[in-house]
Design an enzyme around this catalytic site. Structure first.
Site, PDB file in Angstrom:
ATOM      1  N   LYS A 181      39.348 156.385  61.377  1.00 20.35           N
ATOM      2  CA  LYS A 181      39.388 156.521  59.912  1.00 20.35           C
ATOM      3  C   LYS A 181      38.311 157.512  59.446  1.00 20.35           C
ATOM      4  CE  LYS A 181      41.367 151.907  59.363  1.00 20.35           C
ATOM      5  NZ  LYS A 181      41.202 150.489  58.967  1.00 20.35           N
ATOM      6  N   GLN A 237      36.702 146.223  57.558  1.00 19.60           N
ATOM      7  CA  GLN A 237      37.596 146.150  58.709  1.00 19.60           C
ATOM      8  C   GLN A 237      37.761 144.690  59.140  1.00 19.60           C
ATOM      9  OE1 GLN A 237      39.303 148.751  59.889  1.00 19.60           O
ATOM     10  NE2 GLN A 237      40.313 147.553  61.471  1.00 19.60           N
ATOM     11  N   ASP A 254      42.390 149.264  50.585  1.00 19.45           N
ATOM     12  CA  ASP A 254      43.246 148.532  51.524  1.00 19.45           C
ATOM     13  C   ASP A 254      44.334 147.738  50.786  1.00 19.45           C
ATOM     14  OD1 ASP A 254      42.968 148.782  54.277  1.00 19.45           O
ATOM     15  OD2 ASP A 254      41.181 147.506  54.378  1.00 19.45           O
TER      16      ASP A 254
HETATM   17  N1  GUN Z   1      42.602 145.339  60.702  1.00 19.62           N
HETATM   18  C1  GUN Z   1      43.834 145.627  61.143  1.00 19.62           C
HETATM   19  N2  GUN Z   1      44.482 146.419  60.246  1.00 19.62           N
HETATM   20  C2  GUN Z   1      43.618 146.630  59.242  1.00 19.62           C
HETATM   21  C3  GUN Z   1      43.703 147.362  58.017  1.00 19.62           C
HETATM   22  O1  GUN Z   1      44.702 147.992  57.672  1.00 19.62           O
HETATM   23  N3  GUN Z   1      42.591 147.342  57.236  1.00 19.62           N
HETATM   24  C4  GUN Z   1      41.478 146.653  57.576  1.00 19.62           C
HETATM   25  N4  GUN Z   1      40.451 146.672  56.744  1.00 19.62           N
HETATM   26  N5  GUN Z   1      41.369 145.957  58.686  1.00 19.62           N
HETATM   27  C5  GUN Z   1      42.436 145.948  59.510  1.00 19.62           C
END
Ligand code: GUN
Length: 291
Positions: free
Chosen positions: A52, A96, A119
């Site tokens: 990311k 995350q 998100d």
């Molecule tokens: N863990 C697995 N997928 C995601 C996501 O799309 N966002 C976040 N913050 N954590 C995750």
């Protein structure tokens, strides 16, 4: 059979975003700034957050990675979130997941300022999504919609079967595919661990979106001819012949299911890269809304 090439489409999207960022820079405007908070040392989570951050650099965003130890308390994380909420330089941020067991995930997600919740996990944003209001759509479901859209895959009147009811993928996907509009207008069945006779259900599906996390779960015998397959599974399966010691495996037995499918996403290179592109898109949106 058409491969839904998430790697290519996500690159297209990143190029489009980069062009917009270049325009912002040209006008002397502030560029989008994404922060990602990671608690603990989970290998997969560190890889995702690293991707990311790299994606931010690629499109010209600013990015900040906040690393916190595995023993971080809920209060410490909530304090960090408040700091990011108040920091005017940060346009959007993500926490995350998964979080260590001493931390209540729901409480943490509710502490994020909805206007910075790129998100789309805050109940306010999730509720808006369910009510067709404009909001941040969670990145993985948003990426799947975008992939269907860019390939012009018809979803209207189709029977879509979603496998898995996670808050991140299955549940929002089941809502989005049934919404008015395109992609949407599907008749949706949401299946999960208590579903009986899943083969009976999947074999009637026009579209299957699998977000289960069980490698090679969906077999050719479980699907009908010309089915459209979206594979969200990304499980690390130990493999001595691979340099990393594991290979990323989807929920779908690709070799055999692809012979029957009309469209299918590969793993890797399907949904995964789309998730990151759509997180960038949400961050750009967050910046524009703050201007
Ligand atoms: N863990 C697995 N997928 C995601 C996501 O799309 N966002 C976040 N913050 N954590 C995750």
């Amino acid at each position: 059979m058409v491969i839904l090439d998430g790697k290519k489409v996500s690159n297209d999207i990143k190029n489009e975003i980069k062009q917009q960022v270049d325009k912002m820079k040209g006008k002397g405007e502030k560029v989008p700034h994404l922060a990602a908070v990671i608690v603990g040392n989970d290998g997969a989570s560190l890889t995702y957050v690293g991707s990311k951050v790299r994606a931010c650099e690629r499109v010209g965003f600013e990015s900040t990675m906040v690393r916190m130890s595995n023993t971080t308390s809920e209060i410490e994380l909530l304090d960090k979130i408040e700091e990011l909420n108040q920091n005017d330089d940060i346009d959007g941020f993500i926490i995350q997941l998964p979080l260590p067991p001493q931390i209540n995930t729901q409480k943490v997600l509710m502490a994020v300022d909805p206007s910075k919740d790129v998100d789309g996990f805050h109940p306010e944003n999730f509720g808006k999504m369910a009510l067709d209001m404009s909001t941040f759509i969670p990145a993985t479901p948003f990426g799947i919609l975008e992939l269907l859209d860019r390939y012009g895959v018809e979803t209207k009147g189709k029977h879509t079967v979603v496998i898995g009811r996670s808050h991140i993928v299955g549940r929002p996907m089941s809502i989005l595919m049934g919404r008015k509009g395109f992609p949407g207008n599907s008749t949706v069945t949401l299946t999960h661990s208590h579903t009986k006779n899943i083969t009976q259900i999947t074999s009637q599906a026009d579209i299957i979106i699998s977000a289960l996390g069980v490698p090679n779960f969906l077999k050719a015998e479980m699907v009908k001819d010309d089915v459209i397959i979206i594979d969200v599974g990304i499980t690390r399966v130990p493999d001595d012949s691979s340099p990393k010691g594991y290979i990323i495996t989807g929920d779908v037995d690709f070799t055999n299911v692809s012979k029957k499918a009309s469209y299918i996403t590969p793993v890797p290179g399907g949904v995964g890269p789309m998730t990151i592109a759509m997180l960038l898109k949400n961050t750009l949106l967050a910046r524009e809304q703050r201007m």
